[in-house]
Design a protein around this motif. Sequence first.
Motif, mmCIF file in Angstrom:
data_model
loop_
_atom_site.group_PDB
_atom_site.id
_atom_site.type_symbol
_atom_site.label_atom_id
_atom_site.label_comp_id
_atom_site.label_asym_id
_atom_site.label_seq_id
_atom_site.Cartn_x
_atom_site.Cartn_y
_atom_site.Cartn_z
ATOM 1 N N ILE A 1 -8.517 -9.291 -1.855
ATOM 2 C CA ILE A 1 -9.220 -8.024 -2.052
ATOM 3 C C ILE A 1 -8.293 -7.150 -2.882
ATOM 4 O O ILE A 1 -7.231 -6.723 -2.408
ATOM 5 C CB ILE A 1 -9.557 -7.368 -0.703
ATOM 6 C CG1 ILE A 1 -10.347 -8.349 0.177
ATOM 7 C CG2 ILE A 1 -10.357 -6.085 -0.914
ATOM 8 C CD1 ILE A 1 -10.476 -7.921 1.608
ATOM 9 N N GLY A 2 -8.664 -6.954 -4.159
ATOM 10 C CA GLY A 2 -7.683 -6.339 -5.030
ATOM 11 C C GLY A 2 -8.255 -5.553 -6.189
ATOM 12 O O GLY A 2 -9.473 -5.347 -6.314
ATOM 13 N N ASP A 3 -7.353 -5.141 -7.036
ATOM 14 C CA ASP A 3 -7.634 -4.265 -8.169
ATOM 15 C C ASP A 3 -8.315 -5.065 -9.277
ATOM 16 O O ASP A 3 -7.720 -5.966 -9.865
ATOM 17 C CB ASP A 3 -6.313 -3.670 -8.661
ATOM 18 C CG ASP A 3 -6.497 -2.501 -9.612
ATOM 19 O OD1 ASP A 3 -7.461 -2.527 -10.408
ATOM 20 O OD2 ASP A 3 -5.661 -1.567 -9.567
ATOM 21 N N MET A 4 -9.539 -4.719 -9.595
ATOM 22 C CA MET A 4 -10.305 -5.452 -10.595
ATOM 23 C C MET A 4 -9.813 -5.190 -12.022
ATOM 24 O O MET A 4 -10.235 -5.868 -12.950
ATOM 25 C CB MET A 4 -11.789 -5.091 -10.482
ATOM 26 C CG MET A 4 -12.459 -5.595 -9.214
ATOM 27 S SD MET A 4 -12.666 -7.407 -9.163
ATOM 28 C CE MET A 4 -11.340 -7.870 -8.013
ATOM 29 N N ARG A 5 -8.898 -4.241 -12.196
ATOM 30 C CA ARG A 5 -8.322 -4.027 -13.531
ATOM 31 C C ARG A 5 -7.328 -5.134 -13.894
ATOM 32 O O ARG A 5 -6.963 -5.283 -15.057
ATOM 33 C CB ARG A 5 -7.602 -2.675 -13.583
ATOM 34 C CG ARG A 5 -8.514 -1.467 -13.421
ATOM 35 C CD ARG A 5 -7.683 -0.176 -13.326
ATOM 36 N NE ARG A 5 -6.836 -0.159 -12.131
ATOM 37 C CZ ARG A 5 -5.945 0.801 -11.860
ATOM 38 N NH1 ARG A 5 -5.782 1.816 -12.707
ATOM 39 N NH2 ARG A 5 -5.217 0.752 -10.754
ATOM 40 N N THR B 1 -11.441 -0.943 -3.050
ATOM 41 C CA THR B 1 -11.904 0.412 -3.347
ATOM 42 C C THR B 1 -11.497 1.350 -2.213
ATOM 43 O O THR B 1 -11.003 0.913 -1.171
ATOM 44 C CB THR B 1 -13.436 0.452 -3.491
ATOM 45 O OG1 THR B 1 -14.025 0.206 -2.198
ATOM 46 C CG2 THR B 1 -13.934 -0.600 -4.483
ATOM 47 N N ARG B 2 -11.734 2.623 -2.434
ATOM 48 C CA ARG B 2 -11.475 3.585 -1.362
ATOM 49 C C ARG B 2 -12.312 3.263 -0.126
ATOM 50 O O ARG B 2 -11.892 3.545 1.003
ATOM 51 C CB ARG B 2 -11.790 5.003 -1.849
ATOM 52 C CG ARG B 2 -10.876 5.493 -2.963
ATOM 53 C CD ARG B 2 -11.298 6.865 -3.474
ATOM 54 N NE ARG B 2 -11.214 7.892 -2.440
ATOM 55 C CZ ARG B 2 -11.490 9.171 -2.629
ATOM 56 N NH1 ARG B 2 -11.887 9.590 -3.836
ATOM 57 N NH2 ARG B 2 -11.381 10.039 -1.653
ATOM 58 N N ASP B 3 -13.497 2.677 -0.346
ATOM 59 C CA ASP B 3 -14.408 2.398 0.766
ATOM 60 C C ASP B 3 -13.902 1.309 1.704
ATOM 61 O O ASP B 3 -14.252 1.293 2.889
ATOM 62 C CB ASP B 3 -15.782 1.956 0.226
ATOM 63 C CG ASP B 3 -16.473 3.047 -0.561
ATOM 64 O OD1 ASP B 3 -16.112 4.224 -0.368
ATOM 65 O OD2 ASP B 3 -17.358 2.730 -1.365
ATOM 66 N N VAL C 1 -5.641 2.995 -4.910
ATOM 67 C CA VAL C 1 -6.542 2.080 -5.629
ATOM 68 C C VAL C 1 -6.660 2.419 -7.107
ATOM 69 O O VAL C 1 -7.216 1.633 -7.878
ATOM 70 C CB VAL C 1 -7.948 2.046 -4.971
ATOM 71 C CG1 VAL C 1 -7.842 1.607 -3.520
ATOM 72 C CG2 VAL C 1 -8.640 3.392 -5.078
ATOM 73 N N ASN C 2 -6.123 3.567 -7.511
ATOM 74 C CA ASN C 2 -6.187 3.956 -8.925
ATOM 75 C C ASN C 2 -4.800 4.204 -9.506
ATOM 76 O O ASN C 2 -4.643 5.005 -10.424
ATOM 77 C CB ASN C 2 -7.046 5.217 -9.094
ATOM 78 C CG ASN C 2 -8.492 4.988 -8.725
ATOM 79 O OD1 ASN C 2 -9.222 4.312 -9.451
ATOM 80 N ND2 ASN C 2 -8.909 5.538 -7.595
ATOM 81 N N ALA D 1 0.840 -1.201 0.000
ATOM 82 C CA ALA D 1 0.000 0.000 0.000
ATOM 83 C C ALA D 1 0.874 1.250 0.000
ATOM 84 O O ALA D 1 0.520 2.264 -0.609
ATOM 85 C CB ALA D 1 -0.930 -0.003 1.208
ATOM 86 N N ALA D 2 2.014 1.184 0.670
ATOM 87 C CA ALA D 2 2.968 2.296 0.625
ATOM 88 C C ALA D 2 3.553 2.424 -0.779
ATOM 89 O O ALA D 2 3.696 3.528 -1.320
ATOM 90 C CB ALA D 2 4.075 2.092 1.646
ATOM 91 N N ALA D 3 3.891 1.288 -1.394
ATOM 92 C CA ALA D 3 4.465 1.290 -2.735
ATOM 93 C C ALA D 3 3.520 1.903 -3.759
ATOM 94 O O ALA D 3 3.963 2.468 -4.762
ATOM 95 C CB ALA D 3 4.826 -0.132 -3.154
ATOM 96 N N SER D 4 2.215 1.805 -3.519
ATOM 97 C CA SER D 4 1.202 2.252 -4.480
ATOM 98 C C SER D 4 0.840 3.719 -4.334
ATOM 99 O O SER D 4 -0.062 4.200 -5.020
ATOM 100 C CB SER D 4 -0.063 1.391 -4.332
ATOM 101 O OG SER D 4 0.221 0.035 -4.575
ATOM 102 N N GLN D 5 1.525 4.433 -3.469
ATOM 103 C CA GLN D 5 1.258 5.860 -3.319
ATOM 104 C C GLN D 5 2.083 6.666 -4.321
ATOM 105 O O GLN D 5 3.082 6.195 -4.877
ATOM 106 C CB GLN D 5 1.540 6.288 -1.882
ATOM 107 C CG GLN D 5 0.601 5.604 -0.893
ATOM 108 C CD GLN D 5 0.731 6.103 0.528
ATOM 109 O OE1 GLN D 5 1.105 7.257 0.768
ATOM 110 N NE2 GLN D 5 0.397 5.254 1.490
ATOM 111 N N ALA D 6 1.667 7.892 -4.555
ATOM 112 C CA ALA D 6 2.318 8.738 -5.555
ATOM 113 C C ALA D 6 3.779 9.001 -5.206
ATOM 114 O O ALA D 6 4.622 9.141 -6.091
ATOM 115 C CB ALA D 6 1.559 10.061 -5.687
#
Length: 373
Positions: free
Chosen positions: A188-192, A213-215, A134-135, A82-87
């Motif tokens: 629980i993951g990215d549906m893309r 998701t963000r939720d 998540v995006n 989750a840290a890796a996926s940040q901007a």
Amino acid sequence: MNSHRYPGTGPALTIHAGKKALEHMRQHGLQARDVAIIPAAAGGPKGLILQSLDQWLFGTWLAAAPRERTLIGSSIGAWRMAAASQADPAAAFQRLGDLYCEQRYPEKPTAKFVTDSCLQLLEELIGGHEHEIVNHPHYRLHLLAVRGLGLLKSPRGSFSAKAGFAAATLANMASRARLAGHMERVVIGDMRDPLFWLKARFDNFETHFAALTRDNLKQALLASGTLPLIMEPVRDIVHAPVGTYWDGGIIDYHLALPYSRIAGAADGGLVLYPHFTDHIIPGWLDKPIPWRRASLGRNREWLDNVVMLSPSRAFLHTLSLGKLPDRKDFFYYGANHDFRIQNWRIAIYESERLRDEFAAFVENPDLSRVKPL
């Protein structure tokens, strides 16, 4: 980067590779563009030793070769990804390390106290960054959690949960397949991400896939790191199957997954696995069962396209107590939180040696350093 090595010690970094990964490196070296999957293991404070390596991998090396990549983790591994996926992944890993080190617990914390502390940590780690995570334009994040069955389906209190985990432990001693009667894997993951290599059945555990998701991001991260009997279970994650959730490491401790299904892909098909040890144990309950190690089992071919990075024994000997930070340190140091935090921070500083050695390896691969996985 200035690599620092203790006089008289050997390399800090150990590199293992499966046979297909080694053949790939003989022909092409190790290029960021060929890395398709990055797994991240459970293991609590042990994951701190990868901070400098993580910062360089995600902040510099992989970022310079953007492509769609699968990031998959359980427990602290999920938090790292989750840290890796940040901007700004370098800043996020710094924040994760600081927050994790600074945890302070009383002598006998309640499950609610530990849960609330972890929720606060996650809020400070991902708060305001949910959309980025998540995006992400290139990374596809997947978080692993465990959903209880039988006695663990909906325990009413600590006694019933203890009974459920006792039964699960006995079942696992008989065989890992029997553990599947007590819990299921939830991704629980990215549906893309088509995730074809994971969606085809590969073991006895029923596996559910739910949208990240963000939720539900914070709830899913909490569930992935929820230690049985130490924390309160997470119930009914948004967008996921109804149920009671615990730490993903119970089933997927070191993520012994069928990575070789992507071997030989046109876009590289390599798995880069920054790990804190030199072996792979399938589930948390398998730790006392040495013959369960993935490299010794019938599914060893799953690791054919994996390049695994881990601290060497020589490196470990230079750390405080001659080992990685781990959860036992909370008991060893007791109320002397400042001393524990100081030693954990020293270990994180020393992790720069792992970063520097890997950066030098990818610049000029010395395959004599690579051991078979």
